[in-house]
Design a protein around this motif. Structure first.
Motif, short mmCIF file in Angstrom:
data_model
loop_
_atom_site.label_atom_id
_atom_site.label_comp_id
_atom_site.label_asym_id
_atom_site.label_seq_id
_atom_site.Cartn_x
_atom_site.Cartn_y
_atom_site.Cartn_z
N ALA A 1 0.82 -1.22 0.00
CA ALA A 1 0.00 0.00 0.00
C ALA A 1 0.85 1.27 0.00
O ALA A 1 1.97 1.29 0.46
N GLU B 1 -0.57 7.03 1.32
CA GLU B 1 -1.91 7.62 1.36
C GLU B 1 -2.93 6.62 1.87
O GLU B 1 -3.78 6.94 2.71
N LEU B 2 -2.84 5.38 1.36
CA LEU B 2 -3.75 4.34 1.81
C LEU B 2 -3.56 4.07 3.30
O LEU B 2 -4.50 3.81 4.02
N GLN C 1 -5.18 6.64 5.29
CA GLN C 1 -6.63 6.45 5.20
C GLN C 1 -7.06 5.36 6.19
O GLN C 1 -8.07 5.49 6.88
#
Ligand code: ZN
Length: 116
Positions: free
Chosen positions: A58, A61-62, A65
């Motif tokens: 990942a 950013e993921l 999140q």
């Protein structure tokens, strides 16, 4: 009654806290976060390993999140709505919560959402 609910859900809270700690450590590039997850009990370890595998691929950013999802789940634990589907209001199954402790939706609602 409230005490029983709290006791039933506290393992998920611990799982979420560990996950948050791990995510924060990973964001800082600390490899200890991975070693940390190996010391947890088997069923928790499985869930975290799965997540770690996903996270390896990942992007940052993921990851941030996911951190938001974990923190949101912790807020739901505090407010007593943790484990309830945000779509239909039903209980999310313990197996799903073990695999995805920050799940907002039950499997049925999640599938419906992913189709739309
Ligand atoms: Zn649902």
């Amino acid at each position: 009654m409230a005490v029983l609910v709290k006791a039933r859900k506290s393992p998920y809270r611990n799982l979420l806290l560990k996950k948050r700690q791990e995510l924060l450590a990973m964001a800082k590039g600390e490899p200890e976060a991975l070693a940390f997850s190996l010391k947890t009990p088997d069923e928790v370890e499985f869930a975290i390993k799965t997540v770690v595998q996903h996270l390896t691929a990942a992007t940052a950013e993921l990851r941030s999140q996911l951190l938001k999802e974990v923190e949101s789940a912790l807020k739901r634990v505090a407010s007593g709505t943790y484990g309830l589907c945000e779509g239909c209001g039903e209980d999310i199954t313990p197996n799903r919560l073990k695999a995805v402790p920050w799940a907002r939706y039950c499997l049925t609602c999640e599938e419906l959402r992913s189709k739309n």
